[in-house]
Write a protein that holds these residues in place. Structure first.
Motif, PDB file in Angstrom:
ATOM      1  N   ALA A 105     -19.271   7.780   0.144  1.00  0.00           N
ATOM      2  CA  ALA A 105     -20.193   8.420   1.077  1.00  0.00           C
ATOM      3  C   ALA A 105     -19.435   9.026   2.248  1.00  0.00           C
ATOM      4  N   GLU A 106     -19.883  10.223   2.678  1.00  0.00           N
ATOM      5  CA  GLU A 106     -19.226  10.916   3.783  1.00  0.00           C
ATOM      6  C   GLU A 106     -19.269  10.090   5.065  1.00  0.00           C
ATOM      7  N   SER A 107     -20.327   9.298   5.241  1.00  0.00           N
ATOM      8  CA  SER A 107     -20.437   8.480   6.454  1.00  0.00           C
ATOM      9  C   SER A 107     -19.338   7.431   6.515  1.00  0.00           C
ATOM     10  N   LEU A 108     -18.936   6.913   5.359  1.00  0.00           N
ATOM     11  CA  LEU A 108     -17.854   5.920   5.330  1.00  0.00           C
ATOM     12  C   LEU A 108     -16.499   6.605   5.507  1.00  0.00           C
ATOM     13  N   LYS A 109     -16.348   7.775   4.907  1.00  0.00           N
ATOM     14  CA  LYS A 109     -15.104   8.526   5.108  1.00  0.00           C
ATOM     15  C   LYS A 109     -14.880   8.808   6.585  1.00  0.00           C
ATOM     16  N   ALA A 110     -15.963   9.142   7.279  1.00  0.00           N
ATOM     17  CA  ALA A 110     -15.860   9.474   8.703  1.00  0.00           C
ATOM     18  C   ALA A 110     -15.419   8.280   9.536  1.00  0.00           C
ATOM     19  N   GLN A 111     -15.661   7.078   9.024  1.00  0.00           N
ATOM     20  CA  GLN A 111     -15.241   5.872   9.736  1.00  0.00           C
ATOM     21  C   GLN A 111     -13.837   5.431   9.343  1.00  0.00           C
ATOM     22  N   GLY A 112     -13.198   6.189   8.460  1.00  0.00           N
ATOM     23  CA  GLY A 112     -11.829   5.877   8.060  1.00  0.00           C
ATOM     24  C   GLY A 112     -11.705   4.999   6.839  1.00  0.00           C
ATOM     25  N   VAL A 113     -12.822   4.727   6.163  1.00  0.00           N
ATOM     26  CA  VAL A 113     -12.776   3.916   4.943  1.00  0.00           C
ATOM     27  C   VAL A 113     -12.128   4.728   3.818  1.00  0.00           C
ATOM     28  N   VAL A 114     -11.261   4.074   3.061  1.00  0.00           N
ATOM     29  CA  VAL A 114     -10.640   4.700   1.888  1.00  0.00           C
ATOM     30  C   VAL A 114     -11.073   3.919   0.655  1.00  0.00           C
ATOM     31  N   PHE A 115     -11.583   4.629  -0.349  1.00  0.00           N
ATOM     32  CA  PHE A 115     -11.988   4.007  -1.615  1.00  0.00           C
ATOM     33  C   PHE A 115     -11.630   4.983  -2.718  1.00  0.00           C
ATOM     34  N   SER A 116     -10.483   4.737  -3.352  1.00  0.00           N
ATOM     35  CA  SER A 116      -9.965   5.685  -4.330  1.00  0.00           C
ATOM     36  C   SER A 116      -9.179   4.947  -5.397  1.00  0.00           C
ATOM     37  N   SER A 117      -8.731   5.681  -6.397  1.00  0.00           N
ATOM     38  CA  SER A 117      -7.821   5.067  -7.361  1.00  0.00           C
ATOM     39  C   SER A 117      -6.528   4.707  -6.637  1.00  0.00           C
ATOM     40  N   LEU A 118      -5.924   3.624  -7.061  1.00  0.00           N
ATOM     41  CA  LEU A 118      -4.666   3.220  -6.442  1.00  0.00           C
ATOM     42  C   LEU A 118      -3.591   4.264  -6.711  1.00  0.00           C
ATOM     43  N   GLU A 119      -3.639   4.888  -7.877  1.00  0.00           N
ATOM     44  CA  GLU A 119      -2.661   5.940  -8.198  1.00  0.00           C
ATOM     45  C   GLU A 119      -2.743   7.083  -7.194  1.00  0.00           C
ATOM     46  N   GLU A 120      -3.965   7.479  -6.833  1.00  0.00           N
ATOM     47  CA  GLU A 120      -4.122   8.556  -5.848  1.00  0.00           C
ATOM     48  C   GLU A 120      -3.677   8.094  -4.466  1.00  0.00           C
ATOM     49  N   ALA A 121      -4.043   6.848  -4.107  1.00  0.00           N
ATOM     50  CA  ALA A 121      -3.710   6.335  -2.777  1.00  0.00           C
ATOM     51  C   ALA A 121      -2.210   6.238  -2.558  1.00  0.00           C
TER      52      ALA A 121
END
Length: 435
Positions: A105-121
């Motif tokens: 969710a864009e609202s979580l991205k705006a708070q700095g939350v990261v939720f992605s594949s570990l490969e991408e991270a």
């Protein structure tokens, strides 16, 4: 006496694969070092379980996975586990070797939350990942952790910044349906100071997978005053061997809550551990396990206390039928200096067949005087007097046994804070025991 280990890949091929995936040099080096370790380290020594007799040779090979725009392409068994349409904002899906869908969710991205594949991270948040990757579960602990460190792919990176409270669960689905593709996801969760988050994942399989090994690792870093709830249900079929290490390190006044459903149909080993490093840190673990046919299960729940006034609670319920075997271990370790610590554990096994077997092993290792600790353990069969009593009230024998089994599991299921996970576990219990 050690025996020569046949590795699923040679170092030069592993390095080439890492470079083709555009991984940074530090990760390529780590993979190579881990592969060399895998050739010399022993398998873990499990309580009353000869894991060396299991089929641990089929790890598959890495296959790149194309992104999936339409989740309707997933098999029905996987689609049933997805959130309702319109609630797919915080979801990650891995199919075989790689992640095919990811949203936040864009609202979580705006708070700095990261939720992605570990490969991408690894590419987008390299410094953060490098700081924490394999800091909780070390690559040199045994052959399985070394192989995982060398071969993992896909996976999850979840990062919650300081003081951020994520109020909705973040969910991941891990699907294996290709016997030739590797399936060893790594989950890395970092909750900074006073952050909170709930993470839920499901492991499912489809079709015959020819003895494929799922060799997974979960690392959770819980900062001071942070809270992480981690729920996971494994429901892989009997053509998969399921091996999982889950471990959290918890700082001052931090909290980790584990909710684990071991509903696998093949041989399985899981080790769910909390390292209570900080003063006032807490851990609560709830585990349900159901064994059928001739599967062999080794399930360990562990808490290691370093912090003063730290508290751990663990409860495990296992039901065995047919010729299934379960070794259920509860380990509470209170280190010297962990004054005022408290550790409580309960392990209970219910056997439904004279050929099934269950062992409950409560272990307290106390190196400090000023603490409290306790344990309870039991292994037994369905009480015939209870069955008789229920039958005398007009209930059939099959229904009476069913009620007793669900009553046995109720102390765990009824206490699960996530309704979605509790309902799913109830359904899977009915499915496994209704065979």
């Amino acid at each position: 006496m050690s025996t020569q280990t046949v590795l699923p890949i040679d170092r030069s091929s592993l390095v080439e694969l890492s470079k083709s995936r555009q991984e940074p040099e530090w990760l390529t080096s780590l993979r190579g070092e881990a592969l060399e370790l895998a050739g010399s380290l022993e398998l873990p020594a499990l309580e009353k379980t000869r894991i060396d007799r299991w089929n641990l040779s089929s790890f598959g090979t890495y296959k790149a996975s194309a992104p999936m725009a339409n989740l309707g392409e997933l098999p029905e068994t996987a689609r049933q586990l997805l959130p309702a349409e319109g609630q797919l904002d915080n979801l990650l899906v891995q199919r075989n070797s790689g992640v095919v869908y990811n949203s936040l969710a864009e609202s979580l991205k705006a708070q700095g939350v990261v939720f992605s594949s570990l490969e991408e991270a690894v590419r987008t948040h390299g410094d953060l990942v490098q700081k924490h990757l394999f800091s909780v579960v070390k690559k040199d602990e045994n052959r399985l952790t070394a192989l995982h460190s060398a071969l993992w792919s896909g996976g999850v990176f979840l990062y919650v910044p300081k003081n951020v409270n994520v109020e909705v669960p973040l969910q991941a689905l891990f699907l294996t349906d290709d016997a030739e593709a590797s399936f060893s996801p790594h989950v890395l969760i970092v909750a900074e100071q006073h952050a909170s988050v709930t993470y839920v994942d499901n492991f499912v399989s489809e079709g015959s997978l020819n003895g494929l090994v799922q060799n997974g690792v979960v690392e959770v870093v819980v900062g001071a005053g942070a809270k992480v709830t981690f729920a996971s249900v494994h429901n892989l079929n009997n053509t998969v061997t399921d091996l999982t290490y889950r471990r959290a390190v918890v700082e001052n006044d931090g909290s980790i809550e584990w909710v684990i459903g071991e509903m696998h149909y093949g041989n399985a080993m899981s080790d769910t551990s909390s390292v209570l490093k900080g003063n006032g840190s807490t851990s609560d673990a709830k585990v349900i396990c159901v064994g059928t046919n001739d599967q062999k299960l080794n399930i360990t729940t562990r808490a290691v206390h370093f912090g003063k006034s730290s508290d751990s609670q663990m409860i495990t319920r296992a039901v065995m039928r047919d010729e299934a075997t379960a070794i259920i271990n509860g380990i509470t370790k209170i280190e010297k200096g962990a004054t005022k610590a408290n550790g409580e554990q309960t392990e209970k096994v219910l056997m439904l067949s004279p050929k099934s077997r269950g062992d409950a092993n409560p272990i307290l290792l106390i190196d400090e005087d000023d603490v409290t600790a306790g344990h309870a353990a039991s292994v037994g069969q369905v009480n015939p007097e209870q069955v008789y009593y229920l039958m005398s009230r007009g209930i059939s024998k099959a229904e009476a046994e069913r009620l007793i089994i669900y009553g046995f599991l109720a102390p765990v299921v009824s206490d699960i804070p996530l309704e979605q996970v509790a309902s799913q576990l109830q359904l899977l219990v009915e499915r496994k025991l209704g065979q």
